[in-house]
Each structure stands twice: as C-alpha cells, then as structure tokens.
Design a protein around this motif. Structure first.
Motif, PDB file in Angstrom:
ATOM      1  N   PHE A  40      58.930  55.595  26.734  1.00 52.02           N
ATOM      2  CA  PHE A  40      57.827  55.748  27.687  1.00 52.02           C
ATOM      3  C   PHE A  40      56.843  56.816  27.222  1.00 52.02           C
ATOM      4  O   PHE A  40      55.619  56.645  27.317  1.00 52.02           O
ATOM      5  CB  PHE A  40      58.396  56.104  29.063  1.00 52.02           C
ATOM      6  N   TRP A  41      57.373  57.907  26.697  1.00 49.86           N
ATOM      7  CA  TRP A  41      56.539  58.990  26.192  1.00 49.86           C
ATOM      8  C   TRP A  41      55.725  58.529  24.986  1.00 49.86           C
ATOM      9  O   TRP A  41      54.508  58.747  24.926  1.00 49.86           O
ATOM     10  CB  TRP A  41      57.441  60.162  25.823  1.00 49.86           C
ATOM     11  N   GLN A  42      56.397  57.866  24.032  1.00 45.53           N
ATOM     12  CA  GLN A  42      55.730  57.453  22.804  1.00 45.53           C
ATOM     13  C   GLN A  42      54.636  56.421  23.080  1.00 45.53           C
ATOM     14  O   GLN A  42      53.467  56.619  22.708  1.00 45.53           O
ATOM     15  CB  GLN A  42      56.773  56.874  21.835  1.00 45.53           C
ATOM     16  N   PHE A  43      54.992  55.323  23.737  1.00 49.99           N
ATOM     17  CA  PHE A  43      54.038  54.226  23.935  1.00 49.99           C
ATOM     18  C   PHE A  43      53.062  54.524  25.069  1.00 49.99           C
ATOM     19  O   PHE A  43      51.923  54.064  25.047  1.00 49.99           O
ATOM     20  CB  PHE A  43      54.788  52.924  24.196  1.00 49.99           C
ATOM     21  N   GLY A  44      53.496  55.321  26.054  1.00 49.58           N
ATOM     22  CA  GLY A  44      52.585  55.705  27.131  1.00 49.58           C
ATOM     23  C   GLY A  44      51.445  56.565  26.619  1.00 49.58           C
ATOM     24  O   GLY A  44      50.285  56.371  27.009  1.00 49.58           O
ATOM     25  N   ALA A  45      51.757  57.507  25.728  1.00 46.21           N
ATOM     26  CA  ALA A  45      50.712  58.352  25.147  1.00 46.21           C
ATOM     27  C   ALA A  45      49.760  57.537  24.287  1.00 46.21           C
ATOM     28  O   ALA A  45      48.548  57.807  24.245  1.00 46.21           O
ATOM     29  CB  ALA A  45      51.343  59.474  24.327  1.00 46.21           C
ATOM     30  N   GLN A  46      50.291  56.502  23.601  1.00 48.80           N
ATOM     31  CA  GLN A  46      49.437  55.645  22.782  1.00 48.80           C
ATOM     32  C   GLN A  46      48.537  54.773  23.647  1.00 48.80           C
ATOM     33  O   GLN A  46      47.329  54.651  23.374  1.00 48.80           O
ATOM     34  CB  GLN A  46      50.298  54.771  21.870  1.00 48.80           C
ATOM     35  N   ILE A  47      49.102  54.177  24.679  1.00 50.57           N
ATOM     36  CA  ILE A  47      48.322  53.281  25.543  1.00 50.57           C
ATOM     37  C   ILE A  47      47.226  54.052  26.284  1.00 50.57           C
ATOM     38  O   ILE A  47      46.077  53.596  26.380  1.00 50.57           O
ATOM     39  CB  ILE A  47      49.255  52.565  26.543  1.00 50.57           C
ATOM     40  N   ASP A  60      55.022  62.649  16.494  1.00 52.62           N
ATOM     41  CA  ASP A  60      54.201  63.768  16.039  1.00 52.62           C
ATOM     42  C   ASP A  60      55.001  65.067  16.019  1.00 52.62           C
ATOM     43  O   ASP A  60      54.837  65.902  15.113  1.00 52.62           O
ATOM     44  CB  ASP A  60      52.982  63.940  16.957  1.00 52.62           C
ATOM     45  N   ILE A  61      55.873  65.239  17.021  1.00 48.89           N
ATOM     46  CA  ILE A  61      56.703  66.443  17.087  1.00 48.89           C
ATOM     47  C   ILE A  61      57.683  66.486  15.922  1.00 48.89           C
ATOM     48  O   ILE A  61      57.864  67.528  15.277  1.00 48.89           O
ATOM     49  CB  ILE A  61      57.453  66.499  18.432  1.00 48.89           C
ATOM     50  N   VAL A  62      58.304  65.333  15.635  1.00 50.29           N
ATOM     51  CA  VAL A  62      59.230  65.261  14.504  1.00 50.29           C
ATOM     52  C   VAL A  62      58.496  65.537  13.199  1.00 50.29           C
ATOM     53  O   VAL A  62      58.990  66.275  12.329  1.00 50.29           O
ATOM     54  CB  VAL A  62      59.920  63.881  14.463  1.00 50.29           C
ATOM     55  N   GLN A  63      57.291  64.967  13.054  1.00 52.36           N
ATOM     56  CA  GLN A  63      56.507  65.183  11.839  1.00 52.36           C
ATOM     57  C   GLN A  63      56.112  66.652  11.691  1.00 52.36           C
ATOM     58  O   GLN A  63      56.165  67.208  10.582  1.00 52.36           O
ATOM     59  CB  GLN A  63      55.248  64.308  11.881  1.00 52.36           C
ATOM     60  N   ALA A  64      55.753  67.292  12.812  1.00 52.92           N
ATOM     61  CA  ALA A  64      55.389  68.711  12.763  1.00 52.92           C
ATOM     62  C   ALA A  64      56.598  69.567  12.377  1.00 52.92           C
ATOM     63  O   ALA A  64      56.465  70.545  11.625  1.00 52.92           O
ATOM     64  CB  ALA A  64      54.839  69.150  14.117  1.00 52.92           C
ATOM     65  N   ALA A  65      57.778  69.203  12.884  1.00 52.65           N
ATOM     66  CA  ALA A  65      58.988  69.941  12.528  1.00 52.65           C
ATOM     67  C   ALA A  65      59.312  69.789  11.047  1.00 52.65           C
ATOM     68  O   ALA A  65      59.725  70.752  10.386  1.00 52.65           O
ATOM     69  CB  ALA A  65      60.162  69.463  13.377  1.00 52.65           C
ATOM     70  N   VAL A  66      59.107  68.577  10.513  1.00 49.81           N
ATOM     71  CA  VAL A  66      59.367  68.342   9.088  1.00 49.81           C
ATOM     72  C   VAL A  66      58.363  69.099   8.227  1.00 49.81           C
ATOM     73  O   VAL A  66      58.731  69.732   7.227  1.00 49.81           O
ATOM     74  CB  VAL A  66      59.315  66.827   8.785  1.00 49.81           C
ATOM     75  N   ASN A  67      57.087  69.054   8.608  1.00 47.72           N
ATOM     76  CA  ASN A  67      56.047  69.728   7.828  1.00 47.72           C
ATOM     77  C   ASN A  67      56.213  71.251   7.831  1.00 47.72           C
ATOM     78  O   ASN A  67      55.839  71.919   6.861  1.00 47.72           O
ATOM     79  CB  ASN A  67      54.663  69.362   8.367  1.00 47.72           C
ATOM     80  N   ASN A  68      56.727  71.783   8.936  1.00 50.41           N
ATOM     81  CA  ASN A  68      56.893  73.244   9.055  1.00 50.41           C
ATOM     82  C   ASN A  68      58.366  73.644   9.018  1.00 50.41           C
ATOM     83  O   ASN A  68      58.751  74.657   9.616  1.00 50.41           O
ATOM     84  CB  ASN A  68      56.269  73.725  10.369  1.00 50.41           C
ATOM     85  N   TRP A  69      59.177  72.840   8.332  1.00 54.53           N
ATOM     86  CA  TRP A  69      60.613  73.049   8.385  1.00 54.53           C
ATOM     87  C   TRP A  69      61.027  74.425   7.863  1.00 54.53           C
ATOM     88  O   TRP A  69      61.934  75.079   8.411  1.00 54.53           O
ATOM     89  CB  TRP A  69      61.330  71.962   7.590  1.00 54.53           C
ATOM     90  N   GLU A  70      60.379  74.904   6.805  1.00 56.27           N
ATOM     91  CA  GLU A  70      60.749  76.199   6.235  1.00 56.27           C
ATOM     92  C   GLU A  70      60.520  77.322   7.247  1.00 56.27           C
ATOM     93  O   GLU A  70      61.395  78.171   7.471  1.00 56.27           O
ATOM     94  CB  GLU A  70      59.954  76.463   4.952  1.00 56.27           C
ATOM     95  N   ASN A  71      59.339  77.324   7.876  1.00 63.88           N
ATOM     96  CA  ASN A  71      59.036  78.351   8.875  1.00 63.88           C
ATOM     97  C   ASN A  71      59.923  78.197  10.112  1.00 63.88           C
ATOM     98  O   ASN A  71      60.395  79.194  10.682  1.00 63.88           O
ATOM     99  CB  ASN A  71      57.566  78.283   9.289  1.00 63.88           C
TER     100      ASN A  71
END
Length: 280
Positions: A40-47, A60-71
């Motif tokens: 609901f969160w994923q597709f609701g935000a898209q719709i 997006d949250i998972v991607q941000a965690a991966v991109n900033n994983w070291e910090n």
C-alpha cells in the motif's frame, strides 16, 4: 479391542499435528499485514505521485540505506556502543542503589524522592547541562543514556526487594542470619523477576537516551551516531535516508529488547510463573 487401540493411538498424533500448525498460524498474520502495508505504501505513493522528499517509497528507503551504507553502519555501531555502556551503568547503578535503599528505611525515605525528581525532569532539559559539565561527545552521551535508564532499574529493583516474603525473612532471622545474608540469599533472588522487568524497560530507554544525546552532544566528522545522522539528513532534506536512520534505530531497540527477553527466559524460565507460561 484392536479398533479401540487404534482410536486411542490416533489421538496424540492429531494433537501433535495441531501443535505444528499453530506455529505458522502465529507467524503468517503479521507477515501478511506487513506485506500489505508495504505494498500500500509503495504503490499508493506512486499512484498519488507523492514527492520523495515528502514520503519516500520503501524502495527509495532501501536504496538510500544501500547508498549510505558506510555512514549508516558507522552510525549504528557508534549508537550501539553508547547505548550499551549507558545501559550497563544504569543497571549497575540502579541495582546497587536499590539494595542500599532497601537495607535501610531511613535511606529509602531520604533518597528515593530525589530519584523520582531526577526522573521527572525532561532529559532534553538536563542534556545541555551535562554537555557543559562533561563536554560534547561520547562521555556526555553515555551519561545521558545512563540517566534515562537509571530510574526504571532503581524503581523495579526496589519494589522487588520490598516485596520479599516476610516469613522467609523472619525464618532467616531466627537462624541469626545477618542483614546482608538475608539480602543476598532471599531478597535479591526474590527480586529477580522485577529486575528483569526493569532491564526490559531500561534497555530500550538507553537507545532513546543515546540518540537524544547525539542530537545535543553528537560527534561530527563521520563518527556520529544515529542521532547525528538524523540531524544531518534532515538538514539536507534527505528524507529517504532519514527514514532509513529511523528504522535502524527502531530495529536496534527491538534487538536490545529481544536479547534481554532471552536472558529473562534463561534465568526465570525454570522457576518463575511469568516465563514458564510463555514456554508452555
């Protein structure tokens, strides 16, 4: 007779199957709700086309965690260190303080009101004073984590020590046991369930205290904890990374609680009713 024996022998087999089915039945509902919530969160935000800086999608949250994983990993390790040290000191201070107060009614009446006063003062009000006294950085954050976790340990331990069966105390007194022998052999074991309850409260509060301390006395230069990372992410409007930091803090608190809960089961599971019921 053979027919009867078959019927009797089939009963326990049916019960064992029912027990096996109970385990997934307890796990499936929360998992289904979690998946539905994320969907609901994923597709609701898209719709609804909600901007990422207002409400980032789970991906997006998972991607941000991966991109900033070291910090993020550095921040989590820093917060774990601060929270654990503050928690350990709060446990030692709370239990020792409760033992001292329980050994003398005069001490309890004299000191306990000040412990309550310390608890009623908001931590954000005394945190700047702690920073002025001890400087910014690890020392101040540990003291803040200790302060917020101290009172639950003191209060629960003191209640447990004062709830000891008076008959046991009188029995040991008849055998001329000293005050400290009674404390060690009867009152502390009887207070153990209360101490474990205090641990469950204090462990999560230590994480909160560490993060609050990092807001005020955080360490910069890439060595800050989750609180410092949240401050930096919010100032840069990195909402997805902000969510990742918040979720990391929540997971950290849950892990702390589960570890303490496991210790509680190991210590109380064989004799205290509260944990024995959970095991059945």
């Amino acid at each position: 007779m053979e027919h009867t024996q078959l019927e009797v022998s089939s009963v326990p087999m049916k019960k064992s199957k029912d027990k096996k089915l109970n385990i997934p039945n307890n796990i499936i509902p929360p998992v289904v709700v979690f998946i539905l919530f994320l969907s609901f969160w994923q597709f609701g935000a898209q719709i609804l086309q909600i901007p990422n800086y207002l409400l980032p999608k789970p991906t997006d949250i998972v991607q941000a965690a991966v991109n900033n994983w070291e910090n993020l990993s550095t921040a989590v390790i820093t917060t774990i260190t601060e929270a654990v040290v503050g928690f350990v000191f709060s446990v030692i201070g709370g239990v020792l303080g409760a033992i001292i107060m329980a050994s003398s009614k005069l001490l309890e009446k004299s000191l306990y009101p000040y412990a309550i006063l310390l608890q009623t003062i908001p931590i954000v009000a005394i945190a700047p004073i702690i920073v002025i006294w001890f400087g910014s950085g690890m020392n101040a954050i540990v003291i803040i984590a200790f302060t917020i976790g101290f009172f639950p340990m003191l209060s629960n331990t003191l209640i447990g020590l004062n709830s000891t069966n008076s008959g046991m105390i009188h029995l040991l007194k008849l055998y001329q046991a000293s005050k400290w022998q009674i404390m060690w052999k009867v009152r502390i074991p009887a207070a153990l369930p209360y101490i474990m309850a205090g641990l469950k409260i204090s462990c999560t509060l230590a994480v909160i205290g560490a993060i609050v301390g990092e807001y005020i006395a955080g360490i910069g230069g890439g060595a800050g904890g989750i609180g410092y990372a949240i401050t930096v992410a919010s100032s840069r409007l990195e909402t997805a990374y902000l969510f990742a930091c918040g979720i990391s803090a929540a997971i950290l608190g849950i892990v702390f609680f589960l570890i303490v809960n496991l210790i509680s089961k190991l210590l109380l599971g064989s004799w205290h009713e509260s944990e024995m019921k959970k095991q059945n």
